[in-house]
Design a protein around this motif. Structure first.
Motif, mmCIF file in Angstrom:
data_model
loop_
_atom_site.group_PDB
_atom_site.id
_atom_site.type_symbol
_atom_site.label_atom_id
_atom_site.label_comp_id
_atom_site.label_asym_id
_atom_site.label_seq_id
_atom_site.Cartn_x
_atom_site.Cartn_y
_atom_site.Cartn_z
ATOM 1 N N ASN A 13 0.814 -1.211 0.000
ATOM 2 C CA ASN A 13 0.000 0.000 0.000
ATOM 3 C C ASN A 13 0.850 1.264 0.000
ATOM 4 O OD1 ASN A 13 -2.367 -1.476 0.035
ATOM 5 N ND2 ASN A 13 -2.433 -1.521 2.276
ATOM 6 N N ILE A 16 3.732 0.706 -3.927
ATOM 7 C CA ILE A 16 3.137 0.751 -5.270
ATOM 8 C C ILE A 16 2.787 2.185 -5.670
ATOM 9 C CG2 ILE A 16 1.164 0.009 -6.658
ATOM 10 C CD1 ILE A 16 1.442 -2.726 -5.314
ATOM 11 N N PRO A 17 2.141 2.988 -4.817
ATOM 12 C CA PRO A 17 1.920 4.389 -5.212
ATOM 13 C C PRO A 17 3.221 5.178 -5.398
ATOM 14 C CG PRO A 17 0.449 3.801 -3.435
ATOM 15 C CD PRO A 17 1.410 2.679 -3.589
ATOM 16 N N MET A 19 6.122 3.919 -6.468
ATOM 17 C CA MET A 19 6.682 3.507 -7.750
ATOM 18 C C MET A 19 5.898 4.116 -8.902
ATOM 19 S SD MET A 19 8.007 -0.425 -6.919
ATOM 20 C CE MET A 19 6.718 -1.155 -7.806
ATOM 21 N N PHE A 20 4.576 4.210 -8.780
ATOM 22 C CA PHE A 20 3.757 4.838 -9.810
ATOM 23 C C PHE A 20 4.092 6.321 -9.933
ATOM 24 C CE2 PHE A 20 -0.200 6.974 -11.151
ATOM 25 C CZ PHE A 20 -0.321 6.405 -12.405
ATOM 26 N N LEU A 21 4.283 6.997 -8.816
ATOM 27 C CA LEU A 21 4.638 8.409 -8.830
ATOM 28 C C LEU A 21 5.994 8.632 -9.493
ATOM 29 C CD1 LEU A 21 3.861 11.272 -7.958
ATOM 30 C CD2 LEU A 21 5.021 10.825 -5.802
ATOM 31 N N LEU A 23 7.332 6.720 -11.773
ATOM 32 C CA LEU A 23 7.111 6.472 -13.198
ATOM 33 C C LEU A 23 6.500 7.696 -13.881
ATOM 34 C CD1 LEU A 23 6.940 4.273 -15.540
ATOM 35 C CD2 LEU A 23 4.565 4.093 -14.838
ATOM 36 N N VAL A 24 5.508 8.299 -13.263
ATOM 37 C CA VAL A 24 4.841 9.475 -13.830
ATOM 38 C C VAL A 24 5.800 10.655 -13.910
ATOM 39 C CG1 VAL A 24 3.035 11.192 -13.394
ATOM 40 C CG2 VAL A 24 2.508 8.768 -13.212
ATOM 41 N N THR A 26 9.072 10.612 -14.049
ATOM 42 C CA THR A 26 10.086 10.343 -15.055
ATOM 43 C C THR A 26 9.532 10.588 -16.457
ATOM 44 O OG1 THR A 26 11.107 8.697 -13.621
ATOM 45 C CG2 THR A 26 11.664 8.598 -15.961
ATOM 46 N N SER A 27 8.324 10.126 -16.698
ATOM 47 C CA SER A 27 7.690 10.320 -17.999
ATOM 48 C C SER A 27 7.482 11.804 -18.299
ATOM 49 C CB SER A 27 6.355 9.584 -18.042
ATOM 50 O OG SER A 27 5.674 9.837 -19.229
#
Length: 60
Positions: A13, A16-17, A19-21, A23-24, A26-27
């Motif tokens: 919990n 994962i958020p 890692m998603f942050l 990723l966003v 970096t993109s």
């Protein structure tokens, strides 16, 4: 599966958020860099021919 061991120490919990942050962010950073460091992108958005199309035009 060694990568799965992280969940023994950090809750999914939480990680994962995060890692998603990452990723966003970096993109967005890559897209910002492309938009600000190229000269042809603004021409492309204005409707000019793409660089590959201009190079492929036949010469008479």
């Amino acid at each position: 599966m060694k990568e799965g061991r992280i969940f023994l120490y950090v809750s999914p919990n939480v990680i994962i958020p995060i890692m998603f942050l990452v990723l966003v962010l970096t993109s967005l950073g890559v897209h910002y860099s492309v938009l600000t460091n190229t000269t042809w992108m603004s021409d492309f958005f204005q409707g000019a021919a793409a660089p590959a199309e201009a190079a492929a035009a036949p010469v008479e």
